[in-house]
Design an enzyme around this catalytic site. Structure first.
Site, PDB file in Angstrom:
ATOM      1  N   TYR A 110       0.996  -1.276  -0.018  1.00 42.18           N
ATOM      2  CA  TYR A 110       0.172   0.018   0.037  1.00 42.18           C
ATOM      3  C   TYR A 110       0.816   1.163  -0.066  1.00 42.18           C
ATOM      4  O   TYR A 110       0.530   2.135  -0.739  1.00 42.18           O
ATOM      5  CB  TYR A 110      -0.963  -0.025   1.133  1.00 42.18           C
ATOM      6  CG  TYR A 110      -2.190  -0.947   0.633  1.00 42.18           C
ATOM      7  CD1 TYR A 110      -3.183  -0.471  -0.289  1.00 42.18           C
ATOM      8  CD2 TYR A 110      -2.235  -2.261   1.121  1.00 42.18           C
ATOM      9  CE1 TYR A 110      -4.151  -1.209  -0.555  1.00 42.18           C
ATOM     10  CE2 TYR A 110      -3.126  -3.008   0.676  1.00 42.18           C
ATOM     11  CZ  TYR A 110      -4.248  -2.399  -0.169  1.00 42.18           C
ATOM     12  OH  TYR A 110      -5.406  -3.246  -0.672  1.00 42.18           O
TER      13      TYR A 110
ATOM     14  N   ASP B 177      -8.337   5.829  -4.833  1.00 40.48           N
ATOM     15  CA  ASP B 177      -7.141   6.944  -5.088  1.00 40.48           C
ATOM     16  C   ASP B 177      -7.462   8.550  -4.858  1.00 40.48           C
ATOM     17  O   ASP B 177      -6.580   9.173  -4.669  1.00 40.48           O
ATOM     18  CB  ASP B 177      -6.647   6.948  -6.607  1.00 40.48           C
ATOM     19  CG  ASP B 177      -7.731   7.108  -7.463  1.00 40.48           C
ATOM     20  OD1 ASP B 177      -8.735   7.892  -7.094  1.00 40.48           O
ATOM     21  OD2 ASP B 177      -7.474   6.643  -8.794  1.00 40.48           O
TER      22      ASP B 177
ATOM     23  N   HIS C  74     -15.098   1.213  -2.216  1.00 40.10           N
ATOM     24  CA  HIS C  74     -14.103   0.191  -1.840  1.00 40.10           C
ATOM     25  C   HIS C  74     -13.023   1.011  -0.753  1.00 40.10           C
ATOM     26  O   HIS C  74     -11.989   0.394  -0.873  1.00 40.10           O
ATOM     27  CB  HIS C  74     -13.498  -0.286  -3.078  1.00 40.10           C
ATOM     28  CG  HIS C  74     -14.249  -1.149  -3.923  1.00 40.10           C
ATOM     29  ND1 HIS C  74     -13.886  -1.573  -5.195  1.00 40.10           N
ATOM     30  CD2 HIS C  74     -15.362  -1.890  -3.687  1.00 40.10           C
ATOM     31  CE1 HIS C  74     -15.109  -2.555  -5.751  1.00 40.10           C
ATOM     32  NE2 HIS C  74     -15.851  -2.513  -4.959  1.00 40.10           N
TER      33      HIS C  74
ATOM     34  N   CYS D  49      -7.316   0.981  12.940  1.00 42.11           N
ATOM     35  CA  CYS D  49      -6.618  -0.074  13.761  1.00 42.11           C
ATOM     36  C   CYS D  49      -7.476  -1.397  13.529  1.00 42.11           C
ATOM     37  O   CYS D  49      -8.781  -1.412  13.647  1.00 42.11           O
ATOM     38  CB  CYS D  49      -6.633   0.180  15.382  1.00 42.11           C
ATOM     39  SG  CYS D  49      -6.093  -1.174  16.265  1.00 42.11           S
TER      40      CYS D  49
ATOM     41  N   CYS E 129      -8.927  -2.496  17.374  1.00 39.67           N
ATOM     42  CA  CYS E 129     -10.122  -1.614  18.163  1.00 39.67           C
ATOM     43  C   CYS E 129     -10.810  -0.519  17.267  1.00 39.67           C
ATOM     44  O   CYS E 129     -11.561   0.213  17.768  1.00 39.67           O
ATOM     45  CB  CYS E 129      -9.118  -0.702  19.390  1.00 39.67           C
ATOM     46  SG  CYS E 129      -8.185   0.531  18.578  1.00 39.67           S
TER      47      CYS E 129
ATOM     48  N   CYS F  80      -1.212   0.753  16.518  1.00 36.27           N
ATOM     49  CA  CYS F  80      -2.099   1.509  17.328  1.00 36.27           C
ATOM     50  C   CYS F  80      -1.638   2.061  18.521  1.00 36.27           C
ATOM     51  O   CYS F  80      -1.239   1.302  19.449  1.00 36.27           O
ATOM     52  CB  CYS F  80      -3.600   0.838  17.506  1.00 36.27           C
ATOM     53  SG  CYS F  80      -4.673   1.747  18.317  1.00 36.27           S
TER      54      CYS F  80
ATOM     55  N   THR G 163     -14.407   1.149 -16.158  1.00 34.09           N
ATOM     56  CA  THR G 163     -14.690  -0.076 -15.340  1.00 34.09           C
ATOM     57  C   THR G 163     -15.085  -1.067 -16.173  1.00 34.09           C
ATOM     58  O   THR G 163     -15.873  -0.939 -17.230  1.00 34.09           O
ATOM     59  CB  THR G 163     -15.562   0.024 -14.124  1.00 34.09           C
ATOM     60  OG1 THR G 163     -15.793  -1.180 -13.598  1.00 34.09           O
ATOM     61  CG2 THR G 163     -17.051   0.609 -14.843  1.00 34.09           C
TER      62      THR G 163
ATOM     63  N   ASN H 208     -15.349   3.697 -22.606  1.00 30.04           N
ATOM     64  CA  ASN H 208     -14.235   2.879 -22.215  1.00 30.04           C
ATOM     65  C   ASN H 208     -13.442   2.528 -23.499  1.00 30.04           C
ATOM     66  O   ASN H 208     -13.871   2.889 -24.469  1.00 30.04           O
ATOM     67  CB  ASN H 208     -14.972   1.526 -21.708  1.00 30.04           C
ATOM     68  CG  ASN H 208     -14.059   0.685 -21.055  1.00 30.04           C
ATOM     69  OD1 ASN H 208     -12.807   0.313 -21.279  1.00 30.04           O
ATOM     70  ND2 ASN H 208     -14.247   0.252 -19.670  1.00 30.04           N
TER      71      ASN H 208
ATOM     72  N   ALA I 170     -11.475   8.689 -21.408  1.00 29.62           N
ATOM     73  CA  ALA I 170     -12.564   9.282 -20.645  1.00 29.62           C
ATOM     74  C   ALA I 170     -12.192  10.639 -20.748  1.00 29.62           C
ATOM     75  O   ALA I 170     -12.931  11.453 -21.071  1.00 29.62           O
ATOM     76  CB  ALA I 170     -12.276   8.782 -19.094  1.00 29.62           C
TER      77      ALA I 170
END
Ligand code: NAD
Length: 241
Positions: free
Chosen positions: A64, A100, A115, A123, A126, A144, A185, A210, A228
């Site tokens: 990530y 994003d 999403h 966390c 918790c 955390c 998509t 698309n 697009a």
């Protein structure tokens, strides 16, 4: 005689934009399939899961961080910015599968992120929020401060439920819109792909943009083949002062 797309937009009271990874491709954010380099030996489908995070939180965190680095350098493109201009014609809702944050940075007002958002975290034990925080250590999943659990990105991973309030809201707007754009998509990820399907069932005009025909093309009333950022400005009706 079939009405022009401009006429349909000018008469619309509510417009929904359902967007996917393709709308951000021109901002330089790769779709998963095109990814290569450092991460070519990893499959996102195997990293973006609760199981992967449990087994190797640092590896998932690094993946990530790698994506955040690309996203933070990227800018919203003409397609993201043109969507904002549709707000002058009708109540506009952006329902995105993207994580994003680019619709937000472009200035869209009503955004439903199905999403999650890569700039938000919580966390895993918790639930404490850590949104829009830049963590210094890019290699280790942060801990955390309250419960010492691992902090994870606020992304809907494979096998997880969509945030139910957001999804219900998205379906509501799909069922009540006059025009539903389907942009960049493949329409293969469910339940997200139910958005244009619900809109169609409730008589909205479906407008797809698309580079290729997709799973959703058969329900589209208008299909525009191309990028697009090139197509959307041509569809945007001229403002009459
Ligand atoms: P997808 O990768 O399945 O499909 C991308 C689609 O965009 C393809 O149909 C492709 O033909 C089209 N496309 C590519 N460039 C385009 C352009 N310039 N203009 C118009 N169309 C273009 O993407 P998906 O349907 O969003 O599903 C993938 C999943 O992966 C989603 O859940 C999404 O959240 C996630 N994802 C998000 C990002 C992001 O946030 N930017 C990036 C990669 C993956």
């Amino acid at each position: 005689m079939q009405k022009s797309i401009q006429n349909i937009i000018q008469e619309a009271k509510k417009i929904v934009f359902f967007t996917g990874a393709g709308i951000s491709a021109e901002s330089g954010i790769p779709t998963f399939r095109g990814e290569n380099g450092l991460w070519k030996n990893y499959n996102p489908m195997e990293l973006a899961t609760p199981k992967a995070f449990k087994e190797n939180p640092n590896l998932v965190w690094q993946w990530y961080e790698f994506r955040r680095e690309i996203i933070r350098k990227a800018e919203p493109n003409i397609a993201h910015k043109t969507i904002v201009k549709f707000e002058e014609f009708a109540k506009t809702y952006v329902i995105t599968q993207n994580v994003d944050n680019l619709h937000n940075r472009a200035g869209s007002k009503n955004i439903l992120e199905l999403h999650g958002n890569i700039e938000k975290n919580f966390c895993s034990v918790c639930g404490k929020r850590y949104d829009f925080i830049v963590f210094e250590d890019k290699l280790k999943a942060p801990i955390c401060e309250d419960c010492k659990g691992f902090i994870r990105p606020d992304i809907v991973w494979f096998g997880e439920m969509l945030p139910q309030g957001i999804y219900r809201n998205a379906i509501y707007h799909a069922e009540n819109c006059d025009v539903c754009f389907v942009i960049g998509t493949s329409g293969l990820v469910f339940p997200a792909a139910n958005i244009p399907i619900s809109a169609k069932k409730h008589n909205a005009t479906i407008v797809e943009i698309n580079l290729e025909s997709t799973n959703l093309s058969e329900i589209s009333d208008f299909f525009f083949l191309g990028k697009a950022s090139e197509i959307l400005p041509k569809i945007l009706p001229q403002m009459v002062n």
